[in-house]
Write a protein that holds these residues in place. Structure first.
Motif, PDB file in Angstrom:
ATOM      1  N   SER A 121       0.822  -1.208   0.000  1.00  7.86           N
ATOM      2  CA  SER A 121       0.000   0.000   0.000  1.00  7.86           C
ATOM      3  C   SER A 121       0.856   1.258   0.000  1.00  7.86           C
ATOM      4  O   SER A 121       2.030   1.234   0.375  1.00  7.86           O
ATOM      5  N   LYS A 122       0.240   2.368  -0.420  1.00  8.97           N
ATOM      6  CA  LYS A 122       0.890   3.677  -0.375  1.00  8.97           C
ATOM      7  C   LYS A 122       0.277   4.564   0.707  1.00  8.97           C
ATOM      8  O   LYS A 122       0.421   5.784   0.685  1.00  8.97           O
ATOM      9  N   ILE A 123      -0.405   3.946   1.645  1.00  4.88           N
ATOM     10  CA  ILE A 123      -1.008   4.699   2.738  1.00  4.88           C
ATOM     11  C   ILE A 123       0.088   5.332   3.595  1.00  4.88           C
ATOM     12  O   ILE A 123       1.062   4.679   3.958  1.00  4.88           O
ATOM     13  N   LYS A 124      -0.090   6.616   3.904  1.00  3.06           N
ATOM     14  CA  LYS A 124       0.808   7.307   4.830  1.00  3.06           C
ATOM     15  C   LYS A 124       0.197   7.189   6.223  1.00  3.06           C
ATOM     16  O   LYS A 124      -0.831   7.799   6.508  1.00  3.06           O
ATOM     17  N   LEU A 125       0.831   6.399   7.062  1.00  6.50           N
ATOM     18  CA  LEU A 125       0.266   6.087   8.371  1.00  6.50           C
ATOM     19  C   LEU A 125       0.977   6.862   9.473  1.00  6.50           C
ATOM     20  O   LEU A 125       2.200   6.900   9.529  1.00  6.50           O
ATOM     21  N   ALA A 126       0.189   7.496  10.334  1.00 10.26           N
ATOM     22  CA  ALA A 126       0.715   8.122  11.547  1.00 10.26           C
ATOM     23  C   ALA A 126       0.071   7.416  12.730  1.00 10.26           C
ATOM     24  O   ALA A 126      -1.151   7.246  12.764  1.00 10.26           O
ATOM     25  N   THR A 127       0.874   6.968  13.683  1.00 10.51           N
ATOM     26  CA  THR A 127       0.337   6.206  14.811  1.00 10.51           C
ATOM     27  C   THR A 127       0.596   6.928  16.126  1.00 10.51           C
ATOM     28  O   THR A 127       1.583   7.651  16.274  1.00 10.51           O
ATOM     29  N   LYS A 128      -0.297   6.711  17.067  1.00  2.99           N
ATOM     30  CA  LYS A 128      -0.122   7.233  18.420  1.00  2.99           C
ATOM     31  C   LYS A 128      -0.485   6.138  19.406  1.00  2.99           C
ATOM     32  O   LYS A 128      -1.598   5.623  19.389  1.00  2.99           O
ATOM     33  N   GLU A 129       0.475   5.769  20.243  1.00  4.19           N
ATOM     34  CA  GLU A 129       0.272   4.698  21.214  1.00  4.19           C
ATOM     35  C   GLU A 129      -0.229   5.284  22.528  1.00  4.19           C
ATOM     36  O   GLU A 129       0.371   6.194  23.087  1.00  4.19           O
ATOM     37  N   GLN A 130      -1.362   4.762  23.022  1.00  4.93           N
ATOM     38  CA  GLN A 130      -1.943   5.233  24.280  1.00  4.93           C
ATOM     39  C   GLN A 130      -2.566   4.062  25.024  1.00  4.93           C
ATOM     40  O   GLN A 130      -3.025   3.098  24.397  1.00  4.93           O
ATOM     41  N   ASN A 131      -2.599   4.143  26.362  1.00  8.60           N
ATOM     42  CA  ASN A 131      -3.363   3.121  27.067  1.00  8.60           C
ATOM     43  C   ASN A 131      -4.840   3.329  26.751  1.00  8.60           C
ATOM     44  O   ASN A 131      -5.254   4.375  26.256  1.00  8.60           O
ATOM     45  N   LEU A 132      -5.633   2.314  27.022  1.00  9.72           N
ATOM     46  CA  LEU A 132      -7.006   2.289  26.527  1.00  9.72           C
ATOM     47  C   LEU A 132      -7.844   3.461  27.014  1.00  9.72           C
ATOM     48  O   LEU A 132      -8.626   4.045  26.259  1.00  9.72           O
ATOM     49  N   THR A 133      -7.688   3.833  28.279  1.00 15.28           N
ATOM     50  CA  THR A 133      -8.471   4.938  28.827  1.00 15.28           C
ATOM     51  C   THR A 133      -8.198   6.233  28.068  1.00 15.28           C
ATOM     52  O   THR A 133      -9.125   6.947  27.655  1.00 15.28           O
ATOM     53  N   LEU A 134      -6.916   6.548  27.858  1.00 14.78           N
ATOM     54  CA  LEU A 134      -6.555   7.761  27.129  1.00 14.78           C
ATOM     55  C   LEU A 134      -6.967   7.675  25.668  1.00 14.78           C
ATOM     56  O   LEU A 134      -7.405   8.663  25.068  1.00 14.78           O
ATOM     57  N   LEU A 135      -6.842   6.487  25.096  1.00 13.89           N
ATOM     58  CA  LEU A 135      -7.187   6.300  23.687  1.00 13.89           C
ATOM     59  C   LEU A 135      -8.663   6.606  23.444  1.00 13.89           C
ATOM     60  O   LEU A 135      -9.021   7.299  22.488  1.00 13.89           O
ATOM     61  N   LEU A 136      -9.525   6.117  24.321  1.00 19.71           N
ATOM     62  CA  LEU A 136     -10.962   6.367  24.166  1.00 19.71           C
ATOM     63  C   LEU A 136     -11.287   7.842  24.366  1.00 19.71           C
ATOM     64  O   LEU A 136     -12.147   8.400  23.676  1.00 19.71           O
ATOM     65  N   GLN A 137     -10.593   8.487  25.297  1.00 13.08           N
ATOM     66  CA  GLN A 137     -10.798   9.920  25.500  1.00 13.08           C
ATOM     67  C   GLN A 137     -10.404  10.697  24.248  1.00 13.08           C
ATOM     68  O   GLN A 137     -11.092  11.634  23.836  1.00 13.08           O
ATOM     69  N   THR A 138      -9.298  10.295  23.630  1.00  9.08           N
ATOM     70  CA  THR A 138      -8.819  10.970  22.425  1.00  9.08           C
ATOM     71  C   THR A 138      -9.805  10.804  21.275  1.00  9.08           C
ATOM     72  O   THR A 138     -10.142  11.764  20.580  1.00  9.08           O
ATOM     73  N   LEU A 139     -10.272   9.574  21.062  1.00  5.98           N
ATOM     74  CA  LEU A 139     -11.196   9.320  19.959  1.00  5.98           C
ATOM     75  C   LEU A 139     -12.516  10.068  20.120  1.00  5.98           C
ATOM     76  O   LEU A 139     -13.143  10.454  19.130  1.00  5.98           O
ATOM     77  N   SER A 140     -12.941  10.276  21.355  1.00  7.47           N
ATOM     78  CA  SER A 140     -14.232  10.931  21.591  1.00  7.47           C
ATOM     79  C   SER A 140     -14.120  12.454  21.638  1.00  7.47           C
ATOM     80  O   SER A 140     -15.135  13.146  21.709  1.00  7.47           O
ATOM     81  N   ASP A 141     -12.895  12.977  21.581  1.00  7.07           N
ATOM     82  CA  ASP A 141     -12.672  14.420  21.673  1.00  7.07           C
ATOM     83  C   ASP A 141     -12.624  15.029  20.269  1.00  7.07           C
ATOM     84  O   ASP A 141     -11.689  14.772  19.511  1.00  7.07           O
ATOM     85  N   PRO A 142     -13.603  15.849  19.895  1.00  6.42           N
ATOM     86  CA  PRO A 142     -13.634  16.441  18.545  1.00  6.42           C
ATOM     87  C   PRO A 142     -12.436  17.331  18.241  1.00  6.42           C
ATOM     88  O   PRO A 142     -12.118  17.565  17.072  1.00  6.42           O
ATOM     89  N   SER A 143     -11.754  17.839  19.287  1.00  9.36           N
ATOM     90  CA  SER A 143     -10.605  18.717  19.053  1.00  9.36           C
ATOM     91  C   SER A 143      -9.345  17.942  18.700  1.00  9.36           C
ATOM     92  O   SER A 143      -8.356  18.523  18.250  1.00  9.36           O
TER      93      SER A 143
END
Length: 313
Positions: A121-143
């Protein structure tokens, strides 16, 4: 002048914020600032004014910004024009795919996914590693930067409250296990209770957890008192070593046990089974893009091939 510097300038113009630009590119604020400083040094002009809560462009910076937008646009147009001449007809994407991922998935499956992604693939991937609690907070935050998550979730994430905030697409379901050394007396037990787990030092393949979050994320909200978490690490070798030397017990799943079978480690089921779901998560109502779908297909192939190896063992 580099392409990424031009992209940083465009983002700074749109957001007025080094913080938001750093989040978008999954970089530190210092990294963005340093890159702009290097560009200012190269061009011998000051590009940005730094205020308390925002950045603005100088007169010279506005000139650079105009050129930056032209540069990025022309680069993207050139990429599209050259596709017809390229032997590789794999679709290319202008945007990045932002992937939020929990520590275990990041340090076990992600390297295999990236290897296959690079080949197919030619997908440009950016990753961010977080524990689950922080990850869910990030995904639910529109900012925060919009993206998808690759995680392992326990049963309470199938509740109505969870479904109101997120859409979850499971790939595989498995069960939580206690990881011990084959030389440990615990290895002879058919199963362990939560009370028995609390009697031993615990090593978590995670980071930034507190004991309350362990109970919430791993034990389906069950009250497990006096948990003794002596180490949290995302280093696979350190995690294996702690358990292999009987310094601590670990927590894993029957799905991921194959990562440890060569290390003289074994998984012990829980007396009260906890189901664990591996899959993709997104903010409620967010559609999967074509790029998301392509990445997910590659990731599923890697995950399912690992499952097939476990079944054949």
């Amino acid at each position: 002048m580099r392409l990424e510097q031009m992209e940083y300038l465009i983002s700074l113009a749109e957001t007025g914020s080094i913080t938001q630009t750093a989040k978008y590119f999954f970089m530190s604020q210092q990294g963005i600032s340093y890159s702009i400083q290097q560009l200012e040094k190269e061009l011998d002009v000051k590009i940005l004014h730094n205020h308390r809560n925002r950045v603005t462009f100088t007169a010279a910076g506005e000139c650079v910004l105009v050129r930056a937008r032209d540069f990025v646009k022309q680069y993207q147009e050139l990429q599209e024009e050259l596709q017809s001449f390229q032997k590789d007809k794999t679709p290319s994407y202008k945007a990045r795919l932002f992937l939020y991922i929990d520590p275990f998935m990041a340090n076990t499956f992600l390297p295999r996914i990236l290897k296959k992604l690079h080949k197919q693939s030619k997908i440009k991937l950016a990753t961010k590693e977080q524990n689950l609690t922080l990850l869910l907070q990030t995904l639910s935050d529109p900012s925060e930067v919009d993206g998808i998550g690759l995680v392992g979730l326990t049963e309470h994430y199938t509740t109505e409250q969870f479904k109101q905030k997120f859409d979850f697409e499971p790939i595989h379901s498995c069960h939580l296990q206690v990881l011990v050394s084959e030389t440990s007396p615990l290895a002879k037990l058919p199963a362990l209770s939560f009370e028995e787990i609390a009697q031993y030092p615990i090593c978590l393949f995670a980071s930034d957890y507190n004991s309350e979050e362990v109970g919430k994320d791993l034990f389906f909200g069950r009250t497990v008192k006096n948990l003794s978490v002596i180490l949290q690490t995302t280093n696979v070798d350190m995690y294996r070593d702690m358990v292999n030397k009987n310094i601590a017990i670990g927590l894993t799943t029957d799905y991921l046990e194959s990562f440890f079978h060569k290390s003289s480690l074994t998984g012990i089921p829980l007396k009260e089974p906890i189901q664990f779901h591996v899959g993709f998560i997104r903010r409620k109502g967010r559609p999967f893009s074509v790029m998301d779908e392509e990445f997910m297909a590659i990731a599923k192939d890697v995950l399912n091939s690992q499952l097939a190896k476990k079944v054949s063992q």
